[in-house]
Write an enzyme that holds these catalytic residues in place. Structure first.
Site, PDB file in Angstrom:
ATOM      1  CE  LYS A   1      38.759  43.275  41.668  1.00 27.45           C
ATOM      2  NZ  LYS A   1      38.455  41.902  42.085  1.00 27.45           N
TER       3      LYS A   1
ATOM      4  CG  ASP B   1      35.213  40.738  40.826  1.00 28.50           C
ATOM      5  OD1 ASP B   1      34.286  40.409  41.594  1.00 28.50           O
ATOM      6  OD2 ASP B   1      36.388  40.369  40.978  1.00 28.50           O
TER       7      ASP B   1
ATOM      8  CG  ASN C   1      35.525  41.732  44.610  1.00 27.50           C
ATOM      9  OD1 ASN C   1      35.623  42.453  43.627  1.00 27.50           O
ATOM     10  ND2 ASN C   1      36.423  40.808  44.899  1.00 27.50           N
TER      11      ASN C   1
ATOM     12  CD  GLU D   1      35.505  37.551  38.997  1.00 25.82           C
ATOM     13  OE1 GLU D   1      35.741  37.777  37.785  1.00 25.82           O
ATOM     14  OE2 GLU D   1      36.402  37.449  39.847  1.00 25.82           O
TER      15      GLU D   1
ATOM     16  CD  GLU E   1      37.923  36.201  43.921  1.00 32.29           C
ATOM     17  OE1 GLU E   1      37.659  36.717  42.833  1.00 32.29           O
ATOM     18  OE2 GLU E   1      38.645  36.735  44.766  1.00 32.29           O
TER      19      GLU E   1
ATOM     20  CG  ASP F   1      42.127  30.861  44.358  1.00 32.33           C
ATOM     21  OD1 ASP F   1      42.138  32.089  44.223  1.00 32.33           O
ATOM     22  OD2 ASP F   1      42.961  30.246  45.067  1.00 32.33           O
TER      23      ASP F   1
ATOM     24  CG  HIS G   1      40.766  34.460  41.727  1.00 38.53           C
ATOM     25  ND1 HIS G   1      41.496  34.202  42.868  1.00 38.53           N
ATOM     26  CD2 HIS G   1      40.612  35.803  41.669  1.00 38.53           C
ATOM     27  CE1 HIS G   1      41.747  35.343  43.484  1.00 38.53           C
ATOM     28  NE2 HIS G   1      41.232  36.332  42.789  1.00 38.53           N
ATOM     29  CB  ALA G   2      45.394  34.348  38.644  1.00 38.78           C
TER      30      ALA G   2
END
Lengths: 454, 454
Positions: free
Chosen positions: A220, A248, A250, A274, A301, A324, A351-352
């Site tokens: 992240k 990522d 976010n 991401e 996602e 997702d 995405h998971a």
């Protein structure tokens, strides 16, 4: 002939914020949650359909209310009628003219439809005695096309083109099915990279991930540039040059900010960036993709539906499509998205994580490999190693791979004891005098209930 | 110092489907509804903040649940703190890290935030003793900029550019304020054009609209091409060549279909084609705009947030921007959208109708004219003449114009007797043995309540 006799909903929440698992630049303290449903019938076979929307805490009750709003569409209906034409069942739910107003096809209502659709698929797969991936991979190309609503897609993908894609993949199905059982499907792990972890914990977990067989980890980023440079460097030192490192953000950045930030991380060989900005910003992602090349841009996602995915592909905004299992309207819409990805030649890396997302989404990737794209060498499914113990058939991930589940169903069924213990706010996890955010949430709930609705 | 002491929510529904008012190609039988809230304080001044989300029936209870989910953010908080910095209050609601997951910034949760934000503005305007448009038009350019969250906008509009736009408009404010009181703000009417009406009723209502002073009417299209050609021709015959006729497809078409369909209607001099396809399809709207030129494309009533509006403008997808008072996150986000429209030089013709939308949105257009775009000659606000009787200060529309409201507040306050009678499902309108869809809905509700949640 059997009939749907009950649609039960549950507000299930896990107190993950107590340990800062799952913390990132936009979500500092998530409590992983599921608005969960169970569909029962009078068939006498003991089979139920289970499905859920994944949320991160507050608002899980709104999702449960949205699932409740769909109950009149399926309660009392013929099980066979609903399950035999899942294309029609999808449209029944998505095109309710009044409920459409609440989206259309996005957010709370659309995710709730996804949960119901997925619960119906779970029931269908259990009745067929097959895991979902195998059920889907056994359908004919025409049957698969009939599951998809091509409304708003025809400028990018027609039913005829979809049929062609599926027919092209048909001859190799058996061979790929066999390969899947032997080779598994690659995963990558986000476990080391949460923003709330120290550098030491990050390095230790990164090394463990490599030892466990993963060839990619994800970190992240986005809160502090200096921290990110330090953390990415620490991760690179820990894993060496041959392991991929994705990052990522976010949704943290604006367009120019994303391009400038990534210039500082580029020296550490980044596998993808991401969610650099708003998931709604198709043109912004396209500008970022041009600005950070050759680093690939990944998103999905939080992408609300097939119309947005269509445009992300049309505009060349993403090189990695991260569908997702619980964001769009279920299996049917994800099949549309897999077909779009195949048409545009973009790789899908779902995405998971969260709760239940690994269990659910593996079926879609395995189906895609066998019957749609025919590819898996350039693809991997995200993996986060927590909360799997709450599922009746938890994922089998070892040696860096997901191994095909053999239990009938879609994989989302939680243990009864989990549904009892983690139900909010009256399950023992929440009602006991618990530390940290549990208390905060219970206090909030009390505050919420104080002045009752008029 | 005063404190917010209660946030009451109401599920209010009007049985409009009994008369097919509001019927269009995607919404055959709407029951116009409002998820409504009242914010009370202990200030002792008797002032309350009223706000609502407009829906078309089923799912209104989901919106009410979403408003409930926001209660902990404002209940018990200082009124002055919340109202004195509405920019911060907006961010508090929109950036709740857990609730964001349910959008982000779209659908049920985002609309609920809009209702709460608008209720706070209603309270703020009442405390100032001003109608909302006058309160907003009296803020300095810097104060207006501080209301806007520029996250995800900076590649199209920076705070500095917004300030410049507002400063450019500042010298003419007093003159335009005076003009507005004398001239009113033009409206157009959709009353004649509902799909459920006969050609005779359409022609009669169209003539009445012209007699009432309107210079534009709008017709719903998209269900049947032959019917549309006949209805547009009938409308053109009824109103003559000097009245504008817009058409609205309510998202019915795919891209190519829209272009082909509109070629058949073009001979009747179409003022704009509204919502030709999915509101999410920025690139699709751009393709349609090129394909139907010179007919302008209009959209906005279902556009979920400022990020989507930004792209519709960047991609030249729309020539007419139809913001809605109750779709995005309230007054603040609509100010961002007005600033984007001003930056890109696109005219704003708000969506209204439904219930309360006319009352609410007029404030935004009047504010825009005085303090943002400085324009109104090429703009008009939609008007539909029903359900106004339920409001304490209903719109004043005559001579084809909206006339500036003088009552303090944001205009959304319903009569107490309306809240009592139309509350679903226990208000007298719904609980009595009523004809038509009322019965259907009550039956559904019963069905819904039968197998209670686990």
């Amino acid at each position: 002939m059997s009939v749907i006799t009950a649609v039960q909903t549950f507000d299930i929440r896990f107190p993950t914020s107590r340990e800062l698992d799952g913390s990132d630049a936009m979500n500092p303290d998530p409590d992983y949650s599921a608005a969960y449903l169970i569909i029962s019938t009078d068939a006498g076979d003991g089979l139920e359909g289970h499905g859920f929307v994944f949320t991160i805490g507050r608002g899980n009750e709104v999702e449960a209310a949205a699932i409740d709003a769909l109950r009149p569409h399926i309660l009392g209906r013929s099980v066979e009628e609903l399950l035999d034409d899942m294309g029609a069942s999808w449209k029944l739910l998505v095109h309710d003219s009044q409920l459409r107003w609440l989206g259309p096809e996005k957010g709370v209502m659309h995710m709730a439809i996804g949960a119901v659709v997925n619960a119906l698929w779970d029931l269908k797969a259990k009745r067929a005695g097959l895991p979902l991936w195998e059920l889907l991979a056994g359908l004919s190309p025409a049957e698969i096309v009939a599951l998809v609503d091509f409304r708003y897609l025809s400028d990018a993908l027609t039913p005829e083109e979809a049929l062609e894609i599926l027919q092209r993949a048909e001859p190799g199905r058996a061979e790929r099915h066999a390969r899947l059982l032997v080779e598994g499907y690659a995963g990558y792990t986000t476990t080391p990279g949460w923003l709330g972890y120290s550098d030491q914990k990050l390095a230790r977990l990164a090394k463990e991930a490599v030892a466990d067989g993963f060839t990619q980890i994800k970190l992240k980023v986005g809160a502090s540039l200096q921290d990110d440079i330090r953390r990415v460097r620490a991760a690179r030192q820990a894993v060496g040059p041959d392991i991929k490192i994705a990052v990522d953000a976010n949704q943290r950045w604006d367009v120019q900010e994303a391009i400038e930030w990534m210039a500082h991380l580029a020296p550490y060989d980044i596998a993808w960036i991401e969610e650099p900005t708003s998931p709604d910003d198709i043109l912004g992602h396209a500008a970022i993709a041009r600005g950070v090349a050759p680093i690939p841009v990944a998103s999905g996602e939080h992408v609300q539906n097939r119309v947005m995915f269509k445009q992300l592909l049309q505009a060349q905004s993403i090189e990695v499509l991260q569908l997702d299992a619980a964001r769009v309207a279920g299996v049917n819409e994800n099949i549309a998205i897999l077909l779009l990805a195949a048409k545009f030649g973009v790789r899908v890396c779902p995405h998971a994580g969260g709760v239940g997302l690994c269990e659910a989404v593996q079926h879609l990737s395995m189906f895609d490999f066998i019957a749609v794209s025919g590819e898996k060498d350039d693809r991997m499914i995200e993996f986060v190693d927590h909360l799997h113990e709450h599922f009746v058939t938890p994922v089998d991930v070892h040696g860096g791979c997901y191994w095909p589940p053999s239990a009938p169903g879609a994989g989302a069924e939680m243990h009864r004891r989990t549904l009892a213990s983690y139900r909010f706010p009256d399950g023992v996890t929440w009602s006991a005098d618990s530390p940290g955010s549990a208390t905060d949430l219970v206090r909030e709930q009390a505050l919420k209930e104080a002045p009752a609705d008029a």
